[in-house]
Scaffold this motif. Sequence first.
Motif, PDB file in Angstrom:
ATOM      1  N   ARG A 276      73.919 -67.070  25.451  1.00 58.36           N
ATOM      2  CA  ARG A 276      74.579 -66.494  26.635  1.00 58.36           C
ATOM      3  C   ARG A 276      76.102 -66.599  26.520  1.00 58.36           C
ATOM      4  O   ARG A 276      76.795 -66.881  27.508  1.00 58.36           O
ATOM      5  CB  ARG A 276      74.056 -67.186  27.905  1.00 58.36           C
ATOM      6  CG  ARG A 276      72.525 -67.212  28.011  1.00 58.36           C
ATOM      7  CD  ARG A 276      72.029 -66.435  29.200  1.00 58.36           C
ATOM      8  NE  ARG A 276      72.294 -67.157  30.422  1.00 58.36           N
ATOM      9  CZ  ARG A 276      71.516 -68.130  30.934  1.00 58.36           C
ATOM     10  NH1 ARG A 276      70.395 -68.465  30.313  1.00 58.36           N
ATOM     11  NH2 ARG A 276      71.841 -68.729  32.032  1.00 58.36           N
TER      12      ARG A 276
ATOM     13  N   TYR B 163      78.045 -68.798  38.421  1.00 63.17           N
ATOM     14  CA  TYR B 163      76.684 -68.928  37.882  1.00 63.17           C
ATOM     15  C   TYR B 163      75.689 -68.282  38.845  1.00 63.17           C
ATOM     16  O   TYR B 163      74.787 -67.538  38.428  1.00 63.17           O
ATOM     17  CB  TYR B 163      76.385 -70.412  37.686  1.00 63.17           C
ATOM     18  CG  TYR B 163      75.048 -70.729  37.069  1.00 63.17           C
ATOM     19  CD1 TYR B 163      74.845 -70.611  35.696  1.00 63.17           C
ATOM     20  CD2 TYR B 163      73.995 -71.166  37.860  1.00 63.17           C
ATOM     21  CE1 TYR B 163      73.616 -70.916  35.120  1.00 63.17           C
ATOM     22  CE2 TYR B 163      72.761 -71.473  37.304  1.00 63.17           C
ATOM     23  CZ  TYR B 163      72.577 -71.350  35.933  1.00 63.17           C
ATOM     24  OH  TYR B 163      71.361 -71.651  35.383  1.00 63.17           O
TER      25      TYR B 163
ATOM     26  N   ILE C 126      69.285 -66.964  33.824  1.00 61.45           N
ATOM     27  CA  ILE C 126      67.998 -67.390  33.273  1.00 61.45           C
ATOM     28  C   ILE C 126      67.162 -66.174  32.874  1.00 61.45           C
ATOM     29  O   ILE C 126      66.549 -66.151  31.811  1.00 61.45           O
ATOM     30  CB  ILE C 126      67.241 -68.267  34.295  1.00 61.45           C
ATOM     31  CG1 ILE C 126      67.989 -69.590  34.511  1.00 61.45           C
ATOM     32  CG2 ILE C 126      65.813 -68.539  33.830  1.00 61.45           C
ATOM     33  CD1 ILE C 126      67.407 -70.489  35.605  1.00 61.45           C
TER      34      ILE C 126
ATOM     35  N   TYR D 240      61.379 -70.391  30.091  1.00 60.73           N
ATOM     36  CA  TYR D 240      61.981 -69.101  29.739  1.00 60.73           C
ATOM     37  C   TYR D 240      60.906 -68.087  29.337  1.00 60.73           C
ATOM     38  O   TYR D 240      61.201 -67.070  28.730  1.00 60.73           O
ATOM     39  CB  TYR D 240      63.001 -69.282  28.601  1.00 60.73           C
ATOM     40  CG  TYR D 240      64.232 -70.060  29.013  1.00 60.73           C
ATOM     41  CD1 TYR D 240      65.098 -69.564  29.990  1.00 60.73           C
ATOM     42  CD2 TYR D 240      64.535 -71.292  28.415  1.00 60.73           C
ATOM     43  CE1 TYR D 240      66.233 -70.276  30.361  1.00 60.73           C
ATOM     44  CE2 TYR D 240      65.666 -72.003  28.789  1.00 60.73           C
ATOM     45  CZ  TYR D 240      66.512 -71.487  29.759  1.00 60.73           C
ATOM     46  OH  TYR D 240      67.627 -72.189  30.135  1.00 60.73           O
TER      47      TYR D 240
ATOM     48  N   HIS E 187      60.908 -71.998  37.307  1.00 64.10           N
ATOM     49  CA  HIS E 187      62.320 -72.087  36.926  1.00 64.10           C
ATOM     50  C   HIS E 187      63.098 -70.934  37.555  1.00 64.10           C
ATOM     51  O   HIS E 187      64.215 -71.104  38.034  1.00 64.10           O
ATOM     52  CB  HIS E 187      62.413 -72.033  35.386  1.00 64.10           C
ATOM     53  CG  HIS E 187      63.739 -72.425  34.816  1.00 64.10           C
ATOM     54  ND1 HIS E 187      64.124 -72.115  33.535  1.00 64.10           N
ATOM     55  CD2 HIS E 187      64.779 -73.116  35.349  1.00 64.10           C
ATOM     56  CE1 HIS E 187      65.337 -72.592  33.303  1.00 64.10           C
ATOM     57  NE2 HIS E 187      65.760 -73.201  34.392  1.00 64.10           N
TER      58      HIS E 187
ATOM     59  N   PHE F 208      62.605 -75.830  39.607  1.00 66.32           N
ATOM     60  CA  PHE F 208      64.013 -75.676  39.972  1.00 66.32           C
ATOM     61  C   PHE F 208      64.040 -75.403  41.468  1.00 66.32           C
ATOM     62  O   PHE F 208      63.663 -74.331  41.933  1.00 66.32           O
ATOM     63  CB  PHE F 208      64.620 -74.517  39.183  1.00 66.32           C
ATOM     64  CG  PHE F 208      66.120 -74.344  39.324  1.00 66.32           C
ATOM     65  CD1 PHE F 208      66.946 -75.359  39.792  1.00 66.32           C
ATOM     66  CD2 PHE F 208      66.725 -73.147  38.943  1.00 66.32           C
ATOM     67  CE1 PHE F 208      68.321 -75.188  39.900  1.00 66.32           C
ATOM     68  CE2 PHE F 208      68.097 -72.959  39.035  1.00 66.32           C
ATOM     69  CZ  PHE F 208      68.896 -73.989  39.516  1.00 66.32           C
TER      70      PHE F 208
ATOM     71  N   HIS G 141      64.331 -80.347  39.175  1.00 62.35           N
ATOM     72  CA  HIS G 141      65.757 -80.012  39.207  1.00 62.35           C
ATOM     73  C   HIS G 141      66.128 -79.915  40.693  1.00 62.35           C
ATOM     74  O   HIS G 141      65.654 -78.995  41.374  1.00 62.35           O
ATOM     75  CB  HIS G 141      66.012 -78.656  38.564  1.00 62.35           C
ATOM     76  CG  HIS G 141      65.855 -78.605  37.069  1.00 62.35           C
ATOM     77  ND1 HIS G 141      64.662 -78.767  36.422  1.00 62.35           N
ATOM     78  CD2 HIS G 141      66.780 -78.392  36.098  1.00 62.35           C
ATOM     79  CE1 HIS G 141      64.849 -78.646  35.120  1.00 62.35           C
ATOM     80  NE2 HIS G 141      66.125 -78.424  34.889  1.00 62.35           N
TER      81      HIS G 141
ATOM     82  N   GLN H 108      71.300 -79.470  42.653  1.00 67.72           N
ATOM     83  CA  GLN H 108      72.307 -79.173  41.618  1.00 67.72           C
ATOM     84  C   GLN H 108      73.477 -78.373  42.193  1.00 67.72           C
ATOM     85  O   GLN H 108      74.635 -78.680  41.913  1.00 67.72           O
ATOM     86  CB  GLN H 108      71.679 -78.396  40.448  1.00 67.72           C
ATOM     87  CG  GLN H 108      72.702 -78.044  39.360  1.00 67.72           C
ATOM     88  CD  GLN H 108      72.142 -77.167  38.244  1.00 67.72           C
ATOM     89  OE1 GLN H 108      71.010 -76.680  38.338  1.00 67.72           O
ATOM     90  NE2 GLN H 108      72.917 -76.973  37.203  1.00 67.72           N
TER      91      GLN H 108
ATOM     92  N   HIS I 225      69.957 -83.628  37.969  1.00 67.25           N
ATOM     93  CA  HIS I 225      71.247 -83.022  38.379  1.00 67.25           C
ATOM     94  C   HIS I 225      71.845 -83.826  39.539  1.00 67.25           C
ATOM     95  O   HIS I 225      72.730 -84.627  39.334  1.00 67.25           O
ATOM     96  CB  HIS I 225      71.125 -81.538  38.755  1.00 67.25           C
ATOM     97  CG  HIS I 225      70.892 -80.648  37.588  1.00 67.25           C
ATOM     98  ND1 HIS I 225      71.876 -80.329  36.695  1.00 67.25           N
ATOM     99  CD2 HIS I 225      69.780 -80.009  37.153  1.00 67.25           C
ATOM    100  CE1 HIS I 225      71.395 -79.536  35.769  1.00 67.25           C
ATOM    101  NE2 HIS I 225      70.118 -79.324  36.022  1.00 67.25           N
TER     102      HIS I 225
ATOM    103  N   ASP J 204      70.454 -81.896  28.791  1.00 70.55           N
ATOM    104  CA  ASP J 204      70.079 -80.663  29.510  1.00 70.55           C
ATOM    105  C   ASP J 204      70.290 -79.465  28.598  1.00 70.55           C
ATOM    106  O   ASP J 204      70.643 -78.379  29.077  1.00 70.55           O
ATOM    107  CB  ASP J 204      70.893 -80.514  30.817  1.00 70.55           C
ATOM    108  CG  ASP J 204      70.385 -79.382  31.714  1.00 70.55           C
ATOM    109  OD1 ASP J 204      69.246 -78.917  31.502  1.00 70.55           O
ATOM    110  OD2 ASP J 204      71.123 -78.970  32.620  1.00 70.55           O
TER     111      ASP J 204
ATOM    112  N   ASN K 255      70.485 -76.196  27.157  1.00 71.46           N
ATOM    113  CA  ASN K 255      69.970 -74.877  27.526  1.00 71.46           C
ATOM    114  C   ASN K 255      71.088 -73.875  27.294  1.00 71.46           C
ATOM    115  O   ASN K 255      72.255 -74.258  27.200  1.00 71.46           O
ATOM    116  CB  ASN K 255      69.478 -74.884  28.997  1.00 71.46           C
ATOM    117  CG  ASN K 255      70.618 -74.842  29.991  1.00 71.46           C
ATOM    118  OD1 ASN K 255      71.270 -73.819  30.175  1.00 71.46           O
ATOM    119  ND2 ASN K 255      70.889 -75.982  30.643  1.00 71.46           N
TER     120      ASN K 255
ATOM    121  N   GLY L 231      72.377 -71.565  29.184  1.00 75.56           N
ATOM    122  CA  GLY L 231      73.175 -71.081  30.305  1.00 75.56           C
ATOM    123  C   GLY L 231      74.153 -72.087  30.873  1.00 75.56           C
ATOM    124  O   GLY L 231      75.312 -71.770  31.125  1.00 75.56           O
ATOM    125  N   SER L 232      73.676 -73.323  31.078  1.00 76.45           N
ATOM    126  CA  SER L 232      74.544 -74.259  31.792  1.00 76.45           C
ATOM    127  C   SER L 232      74.932 -75.487  30.977  1.00 76.45           C
ATOM    128  O   SER L 232      75.760 -76.277  31.428  1.00 76.45           O
ATOM    129  CB  SER L 232      73.879 -74.716  33.100  1.00 76.45           C
ATOM    130  OG  SER L 232      72.794 -75.567  32.841  1.00 76.45           O
TER     131      SER L 232
END
Length: 425
Positions: free
Chosen positions: A89, A102, A112, A152, A185, A221, A249, A252, A272, A324, A326, A328-329
């Motif tokens: 990403r 985000y 995501i 994912y 998620h 999430f 999660h 956050q 988080h 964490d 991933n 994206g973040s």
Amino acid sequence: MPADFLPSRADAPRTLWRGASLATMAPGKPWGWIEDGALLTEGARIAWVGAATELPARLRADDEIELPGGVLTPGLIDAHTHLVYGGHRAREFELRLQGATYEEISRAGGGIRSTVAATRAATDEELLRSALKRAQALMSEGVTTLEIKSGYGLSEHHEARCLRVARRVGERLPLTVRTSALAAHALPPEFEGRPDAYIAAILDWLPRWHAEGLVDAVDGFCENIAFSASQMQRVFDAARALGLPVKLHAEQLSDCGGSEMAAQYRALSCDHLEYLSPAGVQALAASGTVAMLLPGAFYFLREKQLPPVGALREAGVPMAIATDHNPGSSPTLSPLLMLNMACTLFRMTPEEALAGMTRHAAQALGLGHSHGQLSTGRQADFVHWAVDHPNELAYQFGHKPCQLRVHAGVPDAADLARIAPAPEF
Ligand code: DI6
Ligand code: FE
């Protein structure tokens, strides 16, 4: 002393490691420190730990390895990763630098969901190859246990594929892998506008993934841009019916009350927690849930709201740290950098940070009795570091102090040849 996790076996080979000091991370004294220590492995387990001067005279070892000083710690446990995915990403990173948030990117169908499209398009082999590469990068910094989430795939078929890849990572590498099913998620495109129908679908899929042995824990999430606490509660009820532990999660990007709900299910961890309320802190303390803090995501999303570390500390909530990883973040593969960020960004102490990637990380995976400390009966997972004191692990960043990794009593061969070369005849 915990009850022995692995029983003693008279026929297992015994190796004596000496020449280094030990940060056992056993509670009691700071770092569980033992100056000039010795550690005996018996097959996959630790059979004896203590000061070299206190080694029992009758102790028999088949092999003895003299380390050149330095420090042994428990193997690092990265207890929160999203390691299996397709694509990356980097473009989204550029958009965020230009001002997009985000949440905005997520609501516009990016975030995501864009990784879900890339993951669905990737073959099993591609997913495995990229996940193995990432796992090896984590191992090069001392990781011996790794949690891998799905999340994912977001369909029965694709989530199962990702969980199978995660299992395969643990079979291919000298590494303990624990899986978490994170189907909750994000909302997949097929269920646009129908989040409750998607939750119902997850309830249908979960028993089949479990029957295939793919799931060690169930995650979700809980956020305005994802699922509500009451939606997650339905997933947790299904997990409970299957006897599976849960984690979440939570808090956050906002306080959605996820932690208080998860605490009612005795969640292994809540993760988080930047927006965790005082009531949330108390709920975690009462349920024995680990607070999993993720400085990589805090840093990379340029968050301003800090997790309530002081309140967690005061309430006696065990704090863990993870990458964490991933796309994206938190696209980091450096657990050591996370130790440093836990201190610089979250004001944890170096000792708290290392406990967060050993003892408390083990607890966050339900492995608190068997991993995360150097003590008799636990799995022989440890790392030899080229440092004088373990506080250097959090102090430095960008260094490569990991000299040798031992998983289940077996040292990585190349490391061993370098550090303790066999004598020449
Ligand atoms: N919170 C996160 O920070 C990651 N997942 C989650 O629930 C981000 C995942 C991503 O952006 O791909
Ligand atoms: Fe995550």
